[in-house]
Motif scaffolding. Structure first.
Motif, short mmCIF file in Angstrom:
data_model
loop_
_atom_site.label_atom_id
_atom_site.label_comp_id
_atom_site.label_asym_id
_atom_site.label_seq_id
_atom_site.Cartn_x
_atom_site.Cartn_y
_atom_site.Cartn_z
N ILE A 108 0.87 -1.18 0.00
CA ILE A 108 0.00 0.00 0.00
C ILE A 108 0.90 1.23 0.00
O ILE A 108 1.82 1.33 0.82
CB ILE A 108 -0.90 0.02 1.25
N VAL A 109 0.65 2.15 -0.92
CA VAL A 109 1.44 3.38 -1.02
C VAL A 109 0.54 4.56 -0.69
O VAL A 109 -0.41 4.83 -1.42
CB VAL A 109 1.99 3.54 -2.46
N ARG A 148 -9.86 14.88 16.37
CA ARG A 148 -9.67 13.67 15.53
C ARG A 148 -8.34 13.70 14.81
O ARG A 148 -7.78 14.77 14.60
CB ARG A 148 -10.76 13.60 14.45
N PHE A 149 -7.86 12.54 14.36
CA PHE A 149 -6.74 12.50 13.44
C PHE A 149 -7.23 13.03 12.09
O PHE A 149 -8.39 12.84 11.73
CB PHE A 149 -6.24 11.06 13.24
N GLY A 150 -6.33 13.65 11.36
CA GLY A 150 -6.71 14.17 10.04
C GLY A 150 -6.86 13.04 9.02
O GLY A 150 -6.05 12.11 9.03
N ALA A 151 -7.87 13.12 8.17
CA ALA A 151 -8.00 12.16 7.06
C ALA A 151 -7.19 12.72 5.90
O ALA A 151 -7.73 13.28 4.95
CB ALA A 151 -9.46 11.97 6.69
N GLN A 152 -5.85 12.59 6.02
CA GLN A 152 -4.95 13.33 5.14
C GLN A 152 -4.46 12.49 3.96
O GLN A 152 -3.74 12.98 3.11
CB GLN A 152 -3.75 13.80 5.98
N CYS A 153 -4.82 11.20 3.95
CA CYS A 153 -4.28 10.31 2.91
C CYS A 153 -5.36 9.63 2.10
O CYS A 153 -6.44 9.33 2.60
CB CYS A 153 -3.44 9.20 3.54
N GLU A 154 -5.04 9.37 0.83
CA GLU A 154 -5.71 8.30 0.09
C GLU A 154 -4.60 7.28 -0.17
O GLU A 154 -3.44 7.53 0.14
CB GLU A 154 -6.36 8.83 -1.19
N TYR A 155 -4.97 6.13 -0.70
CA TYR A 155 -4.01 5.02 -0.76
C TYR A 155 -3.99 4.38 -2.14
O TYR A 155 -5.01 4.35 -2.83
CB TYR A 155 -4.39 3.95 0.28
N GLY A 179 8.10 4.97 -0.92
CA GLY A 179 6.98 4.26 -0.30
C GLY A 179 5.77 5.13 -0.06
O GLY A 179 4.72 4.66 0.41
N PHE A 180 5.86 6.45 -0.34
CA PHE A 180 4.70 7.34 -0.24
C PHE A 180 4.97 8.58 -1.10
O PHE A 180 6.11 8.84 -1.48
CB PHE A 180 4.45 7.76 1.22
N TYR A 181 3.89 9.31 -1.42
CA TYR A 181 4.02 10.51 -2.26
C TYR A 181 3.21 11.64 -1.67
O TYR A 181 2.08 11.42 -1.22
CB TYR A 181 3.56 10.20 -3.69
N LEU A 206 3.77 7.58 -9.90
CA LEU A 206 3.33 6.18 -9.79
C LEU A 206 3.66 5.39 -11.05
O LEU A 206 3.96 4.20 -11.00
CB LEU A 206 1.82 6.12 -9.51
N LEU A 207 3.61 6.09 -12.19
CA LEU A 207 3.89 5.42 -13.47
C LEU A 207 5.29 4.85 -13.56
O LEU A 207 5.56 3.98 -14.39
CB LEU A 207 3.75 6.46 -14.59
N ASN A 208 6.19 5.35 -12.70
CA ASN A 208 7.56 4.84 -12.73
C ASN A 208 7.63 3.35 -12.43
O ASN A 208 8.67 2.72 -12.64
CB ASN A 208 8.44 5.62 -11.75
N ILE A 209 6.55 2.77 -11.91
CA ILE A 209 6.52 1.33 -11.65
C ILE A 209 6.34 0.54 -12.96
O ILE A 209 6.60 -0.67 -13.01
CB ILE A 209 5.39 0.96 -10.64
N ALA A 210 5.89 1.23 -14.02
CA ALA A 210 5.65 0.56 -15.32
C ALA A 210 6.92 0.59 -16.17
O ALA A 210 7.66 1.57 -16.12
CB ALA A 210 4.53 1.28 -16.06
#
Ligand code: SAM
Length: 257
Positions: free
Chosen positions: A119-120, A133-140, A160-162, A184-188
């Motif tokens: 998961i990145v 509350r904790f912030g909902a600061q990420c999507e995955y 491992g994250f961006y 993310l495309l760098n994985i291709a």
């Protein structure tokens, strides 16, 4: 289903479940499907995408975002399995999810036959703090592969994250940052075929064209499809302009000699 060819990009206006069986030979899937999320209760999730994800109603809504949890899981396993069949052995998959749908996303990817590899997080540089509350600061980005991955694909070690801000100027309710898609495309593999089965306004397609890979994109909504065609065409044309400029510059060099 309608098909449009723009340079090395092939774009389909239709349902992913109908188009995917027509495709083959993909090296990577980078896609951002509807999350069917956006609320703690079933009634919230069944709401309109525009109301769930934006505080203003300035952009059109989009399809497929109000399945209940069981239907979302089942449908996602269907498309993830169809996407796998469109891929080469060893192809990579990257699928966006929010925190609510993260458990189901890792499940449906594996139900579709993919090997889940990690998961990145996409860390948003701007987000709405909530008192107590904790912030909902990420999507995955849930990622994996179609069987064993080759290490000689020409891909370097990746982060491992961006960290990126959500785009300020958007043409789609859930438009992703272009820089994030490019990273993310760098994985291709360089020059490979990349598929986005839910392309929305075509952000993945723009990043793919700019990286000189081949793009296959699917979108159900006619309005979003038109926006994607225009953005990808513009990206292709500016590449062409760049090439023409390069040729011009080298002609000048020759003249000067
Ligand atoms: C989360 S959005 C993608 C946004 C995109 N990443 C961008 O940057 O603009 C998901 C898209 O999938 C489309 N969609 C929903 N159901 C679909 C289906 N069955 N087949 C193809 N596209 C579909 C929606 O219309 C929506 O535009």
């Amino acid at each position: 289903m309608m098909r449009v060819q723009i340079g090395r990009a092939t774009l389909y206006c239709g349902d992913a479940l109908e188009v995917l069986p027509e495709l083959s030979g993909m090296d990577a899937v980078l896609t951002d499907p509807p999350y069917s999320s956006g609320g703690a209760f079933r009634g919230d999730r069944m709401g309109d995408a525009q109301t769930k994800y934006l505080s203003t109603r300035t952009l059109p809504s989009f399809s497929g975002d109000n399945r209940d949890q069981r239907a979302f899981h089942f449908w996602s396993a269907l498309w993830s399995s169809a996407a796998l069949r469109a891929c080469k052995v060893g192809a990579v998959v990257c699928v966006f999810s929010d925190w609510r749908q993260l458990p189901v996303s890792t499940d449906y990817l594996q139900a579709g036959g993919w090997i889940w590899r990690g998961i990145v997080p996409w860390v948003k540089t701007s987000y709405r703090p909530q008192l107590g509350r904790f912030g909902a600061q990420c999507e995955y980005v849930v990622w994996g592969s179609a069987g064993p991955m080759r290490l000689d694909r020409g891909v370097r070690a990746l982060s491992g994250f961006y960290e990126y801000a959500s785009p300020m100027q958007r043409e789609h309710v859930t438009q992703k940052p272009l820089g994030l898609m490019a990273d993310l495309l760098n994985i291709a593999p360089p020059g490979g075929r990349v598929l986005d089965a839910f392309m929305g306004s075509g952000t993945t397609g723009v990043a793919v064209v700019q990286s000189k890979r081949e793009f296959f994109g699917i979108e159900l909504d006619a309005h979003a499809f038109d926006v994607a065609c225009r953005r990808i065409d513009d990206a292709q044309n500016s590449l062409f302009d760049e090439r023409v400029r390069l040729v011009d510059d080298s002609a000048d060099d020759l003249n000067e000699r």
